[in-house]
Each structure stands twice: as structure tokens, then as C-alpha cells.
Scaffold this active site. Structure first.
Site, short mmCIF file in Angstrom:
data_model
loop_
_atom_site.label_atom_id
_atom_site.label_comp_id
_atom_site.label_asym_id
_atom_site.label_seq_id
_atom_site.Cartn_x
_atom_site.Cartn_y
_atom_site.Cartn_z
NE ARG A 186 -4.30 -1.26 0.13
CZ ARG A 186 -4.41 -2.74 -0.38
NH1 ARG A 186 -3.44 -2.71 -1.48
NH2 ARG A 186 -5.61 -3.18 -0.55
CD GLU A 209 -2.73 3.28 -5.23
OE1 GLU A 209 -3.92 2.58 -5.32
OE2 GLU A 209 -1.58 3.10 -4.57
CG HIS A 217 -3.14 -0.69 -6.61
ND1 HIS A 217 -3.43 0.01 -5.46
CD2 HIS A 217 -3.16 -2.00 -6.35
CE1 HIS A 217 -3.54 -0.86 -4.43
NE2 HIS A 217 -3.71 -1.86 -5.10
C1 GLV Z 1 -5.20 -4.99 -3.89
O1 GLV Z 1 -4.22 -4.17 -3.66
C2 GLV Z 1 -5.59 -5.87 -2.90
O2 GLV Z 1 -5.49 -5.37 -1.80
O3 GLV Z 1 -6.36 -6.92 -3.36
#
Ligand code: GLV
Length: 329
Positions: free
Chosen positions: A243, A272, A291
Site C-alpha cells: 500500500r 493514488e 496498482h
Molecule cells: C489490492 O491491492 C488488494 O488488496 O487486493
């Protein structure tokens, strides 16, 4: 006018049909049609009176949203393994079950981690631009030199499912693997992975690559700050597929700009999405992708099926197959 007797649910984005079709068959479902997440007021209006909500990591689930949903709400099914967007304690207080999608995205995320690590080490984005820009004139003994991955030391921060899958890949590349986590893995796991526990400062100092695999919470927010970056080797590369807020962005910009570390490869950022004019994107030693850790068709299908299973179990008052607050019975 007849009222639909099926449970009422709000699905905060279109998800793969592998899950969505089952939800729309079994429920009176409103599916947010936009390519972007619903704005806050649209989300609050959408969840009003619902029995269940399917959320994404872009949707904040907090007291305000739970109030807006109202007393019928029984389940929040998050379409992600991470659930830092959900105030789980607030859900638990109200007897609302919370589900996530663990396991099914482990290998895909580990693949992207390794792709980023290799791309940064061997300067693949720069090399591809070089060709595209017509700058490839000859085989150059001094051109586009990167760093070795094989034989290097990888420091894994967070040896959960994804951290372990990254360690398995590292073994195949002949890397030495250090790890740090809140709890130490069993001797059997350490041996199977060839991974050695190290205190975080030691891991940062010894690693050629540092890869982050912790979940985001109060203890990990800003874990990689200026002091942590200062401990890393000037030749080291930071990889983050966990994250964004686990890393202090301002400190990272400074470290990359001043050569305190050699590079960063990020699947997640803070903020983000990253604005196109963000300072990180102006740094040649920073590779950012949007991401995409779990972004394979098969993985997203499995996530959709799992999120649907959680949502449907929750609206029926059953425990979820993957419930993060099992204390809600
Ligand atoms: C993506 O970042 C997830 O947590 O699935």
C-alpha cells in the site's frame, strides 16, 4: 407496485461476470456503472437501505457510510485482499460482517513484484524508450548498465502469503533472502523458503532490494520513512506492491533525488492515483505502475467469485467464506 423480495445490494463498480452475474441473479442489485468510483455523495446515496455492499479499495467504509446504509446492512464484501479502506471495528460494533479476497491474488501479486524488481534492476523501461526513440545505434559496452538480481540480497518486509510467494521466486533467482515481520515464521517455513529473519534496520542495511508486503495499519503507515531510507544502501532498489502509505512519499522523493537509494519500483503510491505532474514521475530512477498487482483475467475472476460468495453469504446471514471479523456471528 410489487416490491422485490430479494436482498438489496450496492456494487460499487462493475466487476468480472464470474461474480457479478451471481449477484445480479440473487439480489436486487444496483451496480455503479462508472469507470471511476462513485463520488462520496453518490456512494452514500447508493448504499442507503442496502442489505449488502460490495466495495473496492477506492471506497471508504466508515461510520458515515454505515449510518447512510442503515440498520438493514449485514455485510461489506471488499473486492481486495487489503481492507484498510474499511473501518472493521465500526462494522463489528454494528454486527456487519466484512469479507475480503485472500489467497487468490497471491501469485499474481508476487509475479508483479518480481516484474518490477527485474525491470528496475535491468532498466527495462529506459531501455524500451531508448529503442522507441530511435537511439539504438549499436551494441554498447557501457550502455544501460543495470545491477545483478541473481546472487543479490532481497529483504522482504512482511512474510505473509505474498511475501512468501516472492521469497519462493527469489530462491529461483539464486538470491539471498532476509525477511522481517511482526512475528517470526516457523523454522520449517524459514527452511522451506531459505529465508533468514532480520531486525528491520539490519534488513534495510544489508539488502540490495527491499520489497514491501505488509498490510496498511497504524503500525505500518510511514514505516519506510526518511530514517529507514537512510539505512538502505545507495545501490539499493525499493519495491512496493503493498500500500502506498507504507512509504513516506516526500522522503522517498528526496532519497531518490539525492541518490540515497538507487531506485524505486512502485505498484502503489500515496496519493493514488498519482497526478501526472507528481515529483515521483519526474525522477528517472522511479518506475510507477497503476496498482496492477492482481490484474490478470484469471485472478480478477477468482476475486469476483470470492467477493460474490462473501456478499451472498452475508445477505443470507451466514458466516462469510473469508470473513475478516469472525467475531460477528
Ligand atoms: C489490492 O491491492 C488488494 O488488496 O487486493
Amino acid at each position: 407496485m410489487t416490491t422485490d423480495p430479494r436482498p438489496r445490494v450496492f456494487v460499487a463498480r462493475r466487476i468480472p461476470a464470474a461474480g457479478l452475474a451471481r449477484i445480479t441473479e440473487a439480489c436486487d442489485a444496483t451496480v455503479w456503472p462508472g469507470e471511476l468510483p462513485p463520488a462520496r455523495d453518490e456512494l452514500l446515496a447508493g448504499v442507503t437501505g442496502c442489505d449488502g455492499i460490495l466495495t473496492l479499495l477506492t471506497d471508504r467504509v466508515d461510520d458515515e457510510l454505515l449510518d447512510a446504509a442503515g440498520l438493514r446492512l449485514r455485510v461489506v464484501s471488499n473486492f481486495a485482499v487489503g481492507f484498510d479502506n474499511v473501518d472493521v471495528a465500526a462494522c463489528t460494533r454494528r454486527g456487519v460482517r466484512v469479507g475480503n479476497t485472500p489467497g487468490v491474488l497471491t501469485e499474481a501479486t508476487a509475479d508483479v513484484t518480481f516484474a518490477l524488481l527485474l525491470a528496475a534492476a535491468r532498466r527495462l523501461p529506459e531501455a524500451a524508450d531508448h529503442v522507441r526513440d530511435g537511439a539504438w545505434r549499436t551494441w554498447d559496452p557501457l550502455g544501460l548498465l543495470g545491477v545483478d538480481v541473481h546472487g543479490a540480497t532481497l529483504g522482504i518486509v512482511g512474510l505473509g502469503r505474498i511475501g512468501q510467494a516472492v521469497a519462493r521466486r527469489a530462491t529461483g533467482f539464486g538470491m539471498r533472502v532476509l525477511y522481517h515481520g511482526r512475528t517470526r515464521a516457523s523454522a520449517a517455513v524459514e527452511t522451506a523458503l531459505g529465508a533468514t529473519f532480520a531486525p528491520l534496520p539490519e534488513l534495510l542495511e544489508a539488502s540490495d532490494f527491499v520489497s514491501l508486503h505488509v498490510s496498511l495499519d497504524d503500525r505500518t503507515r510511514g514505516l519506510v520513512d526518511a530514517a529507514a531510507l537512510a539505512r538502505m544502501k545507495p545501490t539499493a532498489i525499493l519495491v512496493n506492491t503493498s500500500r502506498g502509505p507504507v512509504v513516506d512519499t516526500d522522503a522517498l522523493v528526496t532519497a531518490l533525488r539525492d541518490g540515497m537509494i538507487a531506485g524505486a519500483a512502485l505498484d502503489v503510491t500515496d496519493p493514488e492515483p498519482l497526478p501526472a505532474d507528481h515529483r515521483l514521475l519526474g525522477l528517472p530512477n522511479c518506475l510507477v505502475v497503476p496498482h496492477i498487482g492482481s490484474a490478470t483475467r484469471a485472478t480478477r475472476d477468482r476475486m469476483a467469485a470470492m467477493a460474490a460468495d462473501n456478499l451472498l453469504a452475508g445477505v443470507e446471514g451466514r458466516p462469510l467464506p473469508t470473513q475478516v471479523n469472525p467475531e460477528v456471528r
